[in-house]
Design a protein around this motif. Structure first.
Motif, PDB file in Angstrom:
ATOM      1  N   GLU A 302       1.535  67.606  12.603  1.00 46.70           N
ATOM      2  CA  GLU A 302       0.604  67.071  13.604  1.00 46.70           C
ATOM      3  C   GLU A 302       0.064  65.707  13.178  1.00 46.70           C
ATOM      4  O   GLU A 302      -0.215  64.853  13.996  1.00 46.70           O
ATOM      5  N   ASN A 305       3.196  63.152  13.490  1.00 46.54           N
ATOM      6  CA  ASN A 305       3.612  62.772  14.842  1.00 46.54           C
ATOM      7  C   ASN A 305       2.407  62.470  15.739  1.00 46.54           C
ATOM      8  O   ASN A 305       2.555  62.326  16.946  1.00 46.54           O
ATOM      9  N   ARG A 306       1.223  62.358  15.148  1.00 49.44           N
ATOM     10  CA  ARG A 306      -0.006  61.881  15.815  1.00 49.44           C
ATOM     11  C   ARG A 306      -0.577  62.831  16.864  1.00 49.44           C
ATOM     12  O   ARG A 306      -1.490  62.471  17.588  1.00 49.44           O
ATOM     13  N   VAL A 307      -0.025  64.046  16.974  1.00 46.31           N
ATOM     14  CA  VAL A 307      -0.600  64.992  17.937  1.00 46.31           C
ATOM     15  C   VAL A 307      -2.043  65.288  17.555  1.00 46.31           C
ATOM     16  O   VAL A 307      -2.876  65.591  18.398  1.00 46.31           O
ATOM     17  N   GLU A 309      -4.490  63.527  16.902  1.00 49.58           N
ATOM     18  CA  GLU A 309      -5.534  62.756  17.568  1.00 49.58           C
ATOM     19  C   GLU A 309      -5.883  63.365  18.926  1.00 49.58           C
ATOM     20  O   GLU A 309      -7.052  63.456  19.299  1.00 49.58           O
ATOM     21  N   VAL A 310      -4.845  63.798  19.644  1.00 51.25           N
ATOM     22  CA  VAL A 310      -5.091  64.425  20.947  1.00 51.25           C
ATOM     23  C   VAL A 310      -5.816  65.748  20.735  1.00 51.25           C
ATOM     24  O   VAL A 310      -6.793  66.060  21.413  1.00 51.25           O
ATOM     25  N   LEU A 311      -5.327  66.512  19.745  1.00 55.60           N
ATOM     26  CA  LEU A 311      -5.943  67.814  19.491  1.00 55.60           C
ATOM     27  C   LEU A 311      -7.421  67.665  19.139  1.00 55.60           C
ATOM     28  O   LEU A 311      -8.267  68.395  19.651  1.00 55.60           O
TER      29      LEU A 311
ATOM     30  N   ILE B  54     -14.096  62.227  18.468  1.00 55.93           N
ATOM     31  CA  ILE B  54     -13.300  62.421  17.245  1.00 55.93           C
ATOM     32  C   ILE B  54     -14.063  61.800  16.085  1.00 55.93           C
ATOM     33  O   ILE B  54     -14.069  62.323  14.981  1.00 55.93           O
ATOM     34  N   TYR B  79      -7.239  62.358  27.155  1.00 54.34           N
ATOM     35  CA  TYR B  79      -7.025  61.219  26.240  1.00 54.34           C
ATOM     36  C   TYR B  79      -5.537  61.004  25.978  1.00 54.34           C
ATOM     37  O   TYR B  79      -4.809  61.937  25.672  1.00 54.34           O
ATOM     38  N   PRO B  81      -3.744  58.698  23.385  1.00 56.96           N
ATOM     39  CA  PRO B  81      -3.901  57.684  22.336  1.00 56.96           C
ATOM     40  C   PRO B  81      -2.713  56.721  22.298  1.00 56.96           C
ATOM     41  O   PRO B  81      -1.649  57.015  22.856  1.00 56.96           O
ATOM     42  N   GLU B  83      -1.067  55.794  19.637  1.00 59.54           N
ATOM     43  CA  GLU B  83      -0.044  56.405  18.771  1.00 59.54           C
ATOM     44  C   GLU B  83       0.234  57.785  19.336  1.00 59.54           C
ATOM     45  O   GLU B  83      -0.609  58.660  19.258  1.00 59.54           O
ATOM     46  N   GLY B  85       2.539  61.347  20.165  1.00 57.12           N
ATOM     47  CA  GLY B  85       3.485  62.293  19.577  1.00 57.12           C
ATOM     48  C   GLY B  85       3.303  63.657  20.193  1.00 57.12           C
ATOM     49  O   GLY B  85       2.279  63.948  20.798  1.00 57.12           O
TER      50      GLY B  85
END
Lengths: 500, 306
Positions: A302, A305-307, A309-311, B54, B79, B81, B83, B85
């Motif tokens: 996570e 792969n930058r998930v 930040e969303v989480l 955050i 959101y 972002p 970046e 993934g």
């Protein structure tokens, strides 16, 4: 709170169908059990197809062959009752140098025989001269015959010295030639092994055992046992003990081992007692590190792969961390219950003999679950921290490897635990949280006396350590997850630990 | 329908010695598209992360409908972002349902919404495909869906148009227009000034941790109007530069940007003279683009600081 369960559900569902989980749950334990027990089976169940030929180089002159063969026959026979071992003297008849020397030896021996004969004759003659006082010139005859006797004795002694010297040389040559011959027979697999008995073997107790496979512990152990018997017999016979008694004294002995347990006596079996807890530790290790490894890879994935930040924009960092630990811990429990179910099936079908394994109890299953949960939470919190602070997967894997090595370290001390599960050192090591689950899971089934204090003590210590680790890892996780590709310094990590 | 308001009030944020935001304030109203603009390192992502809860501000506060951000209950944020993934081995629908449920959508509802958006963006056939089997463009569309699937009250998109083809850009614009009409707060951050100009009603330009300009796009453009004119004709009109009282700012093949010196020739006179020579295709009062304003303001601020 709901989000913890949502994250947990996601982690659980996405891992339970993965190939790695299925492999670690259903294949790895069998592979491990096979790997550690197969050599044992192969060792014990070696096919007894042919009689083994054992060469003998006997330099003692005590005719060991008969005795060795007798002892071997008494102890080891093939299934069809024929001899498992056949002893043969290694012949050196083909060696010309030995033959030459042997014929010379024989020649000296005949010379000694003839001189001895002459010597005896002179002695006999002199006896007659003594007895018969009427012999003319008796004094002269006695004197000359004495001189003759003296000369013959001197000659006899010289020949005896020569013979003894020759015997030593001949023995040495015999040993060399016989060994050369035995080596070639060993090399061509005619012989399985050969033994060399030196002249003073009974005194020194040293017998040489030559083989291609000295690591074959079963064979080595057998010969040691047989030779021990032969040598002790020789020593006892030398002390003038009647042979008839020896037969009785040397009847083979078998030590039947029993272990005193709280619920009574039970026949002790090394394999059950040693391999059982070892497999237990392995399973515990597997469960902790399968689930813990998933926590670790989940955070790493996570993050990379930058998930994350969303989480983190939908759930708090503690919900995310809690959800991961809950979901993957539950996955670990599913794994353990699968093993319990498999064990139950194997017990009910009689593949695992329940009556011989006293430690397969519900109480121990409960301890297994407790130590798994504690170990998982402890290592899980560490894995979260490592996953979140690692700049790259490579770095993280290195630390992961180190942790695995620490956790499996108790297995290296398993023989010590087997010898005395409550030794002070083992008890002390059990109280180190990194080692607690592995040590305790070995000690509980092996200890004959209750170790309640250690169980409660380690559980309490683990709970405190887990609380401490979760606080630290929570703080680090919250701060470090958004840092990508940056190697963190210990100072930075320390600063985050301090931030409330 | 009452207006929703997101307020960023005197927010400051530092990472160790580095000041990322200093006393930042702006207000976003529902029904408008708010553009958060600024060069790299200006503090846009940190601002968005703070709105998304955050990160926490060192000073100041973020309010939605007057309620502090940390204590909001039942308000949903979406959101995307910069970046991006997704879970590479997971299936598209599973990922979307997961993100939907994290935002309090019932699994069934999340599934229905996900399928609706997948269909709308023309990628319904990938519903059961694993993410790592998809192209980057399709993965990006799935990330969009994940951001607004749960119909958030506040939607924040960081560089939403990067990597999208023009067709999908317009589909996305359409969805965002609909979103705006639903009285929602929409914040975009982009480097693409033409996109910002087209999409945003209100912009806030930040540079070096501070707000440089904040206001509606039309007001900002008016403010930076140079009293210049733009004229485009059918054929070249070189004589224009020789006219008295006219100052050419930019000259193209058939077009000119110019200003008139005070008290000199009148605009009507110039147009009359041009029309005698050729046909006027376009004539307007010149308003600078956001791009020009952006560069000018950043340069000015850099000069002042240095």
């Amino acid at each position: 709170m709901k989000n913890i369960f949502r994250v947990a559900r996601w982690e659980f569902v996405s891992r339970i169908k993965s190939r790695s989980f299925l492999f670690n749950t259903f294949i790895s334990p069998f592979l491990f059990t096979a790997v550690i027990t197969l050599p044992l089976f192969i060792f014990n169940l070696q096919p007894q197809i042919t009689t083994k030929l054992i060469g003998l180089i006997d330099l003692s002159g005590q005719n060991i062959k008969e005795e060795l063969q007798r002892e071997l026959n008494r102890n080891y026979r093939l299934d069809n009752r024929s001899s498992e071992y056949l002893v043969m003297n290694v012949a050196v008849n083909n060696s010309s140098s030995y033959n030459r020397m042997a014929s010379k030896f024989e020649e000296i021996k005949s010379r000694l025989d003839s001189v001895s004969l002459v010597y005896d004759q002179i002695k006999e003659q002199r006896m007659e001269y003594y007895k018969n006082t009427r012999i003319p010139n008796r004094d002269y005859v006695l004197r000359t015959s004495y001189e003759k006797l003296q000369n013959t004795r001197e000659e006899k002694e010289l020949i005896e010295i020569e013979l003894s010297r020759f015997k030593t040389a001949l023995d040495s040559l015999y040993k060399r030639e016989a060994q050369r011959m035995a080596d070639s027979l060993l090399y061509t697999d005619v012989l399985n092994a050969y033994l060399i008995f030196l002249p003073d073997f009974a005194k020194t107790g040293i017998v040489e055992y030559h083989t291609k496979t000295p690591g074959d512990l079963r064979e080595v152990e057998r010969f040691e046992k047989i030779l021990q018997t032969i040598i002790i017999k020789k020593r006892i016979l030398n002390d003038q003990i009647p042979r008839s008694k020896l037969q009785r004294w040397f009847r083979p002995i078998y030590l039947k081992k029993y272990q005193l347990l709280q619920e009574g006596q039970q026949e002790w079996n090394f394999y059950v007692q040693f391999y059982g807890p070892l497999i237990g530790v392995f399973l515990l290790f597997m469960a902790i590190f399968t689930a813990g490894g998933y926590v670790f890879s989940s955070v790493l994935l996570e993050k990379s792969n930058r998930v994350i930040e969303v989480l983190l924009s939908y759930v708090t960092s503690s919900q995310l961390m809690g959800g991961k630990i809950l979901g993957l811990g539950f996955l670990g429990l599913v794994q353990i219950f699968s093993w319990f179910a498999i064990t139950g099936i194997l017990l009910s079908t009689g593949i695992i003999p329940a009556d011989k394994i006293s430690y397969l109890t519900m109480q121990n299953a409960l301890y297994f679950l407790i130590y798994f949960s504690l170990g998982f939470l402890f290592y899980g919190a560490i894995f979260v921290t490592i996953g979140s602070v690692s700049a790259s997967e490579y770095d993280a894997q290195q630390i992961n490897q180190l942790l695995r090595t620490i956790a499996i370290f108790p297995v290296l001390l398993s023989l010590l635990v087997l010898a005395n599960p409550n030794a002070p050192l083992i008890r002390l090591l059990s109280f180190i949280p990194f080692l607690t689950p592995s040590f305790m899971i070995m000690r509980i089934p092996l200890s004959i006396e209750p170790i309640t204090f250690d169980i409660y003590g380690t559980i309490l210590l683990m709970i405190v350590s887990i609380g401490f680790m979760i606080i630290i890892s929570g703080r680090i996780f919250r701060m470090s997850t958004l840092m990508v590709g940056k190697k963190l310094t210990p100072q930075e990590i320390w600063t985050w630990i301090k931030i409330k | 329908m009452s207006e929703n308001i997101l307020e960023v009030r005197n927010v400051s944020k530092s990472f160790k010695e580095q000041v990322v935001l200093k006393n930042l304030s702006f207000t976003v109203k529902s029904g408008e598209t708010f553009g958060l603009l600024g060069p790299n390192g200006a503090g846009k992502t940190t601002t968005m992360r703070m709105i998304m809860n955050i990160l926490q501000p060192d000073e100041g506060e973020i309010l939605f409908q007057g309620q502090p951000r940390q204590r909001l209950k039942g308000v949903h944020f979406g959101y995307l972002p910069e970046e991006r993934g997704l879970y590479p081995r997971a299936r598209v629908l599973d990922v979307l349902v997961y993100f939907g449920t994290l935002n309090d959508l019932a699994p069934r509802k999340a599934e229905v919404e996900a399928i609706r958006y997948l269909d709308r963006l023309g990628i319904i056939e990938y519903t059961d495909t694993r993410i790592n089997e998809l192209s980057k463009g399709i993965q990006q569309k799935i990330q969009f869906i994940a951001a607004f699937l749960h119909d958030p009250d506040v939607l924040i998109l960081d560089e939403p148009f990067t990597g999208l083809d023009p067709i999908n850009q317009s589909v996305l614009q359409e969805i965002l227009e609909e979103f705006k009409k639903k009285n929602k707060v929409l914040i975009l951050s982009t480097h693409m000034m033409d996109q910002a100009e087209k999409m945003c009603d209100h912009i806030c330009l930040i540079n070096q941790a501070q707000v440089v300009i904040d206001g509606s796009v039309s007001n900002i453009r008016k403010r930076f109007r140079e009293d210049a004119y733009y004229l485009e004709a059918d054929a070249p009109i070189p004589f224009i530069s020789s006219l008295k009282g006219i100052q050419i700012l930019e000259e193209g093949k058939n077009n000119y940007k110019f200003v008139l010196e005070e008290g000199s020739v009148s605009l009507a006179e110039i147009l009359k003279q041009v029309e005698q020579k050729t046909k006027i295709r376009k004539f307007e009062v010149f308003e600078p683009s956001l791009h020009d304003i952006f560069i000018r303001l950043i340069q000015e601020q850099t000069e002042v600081k240095s």
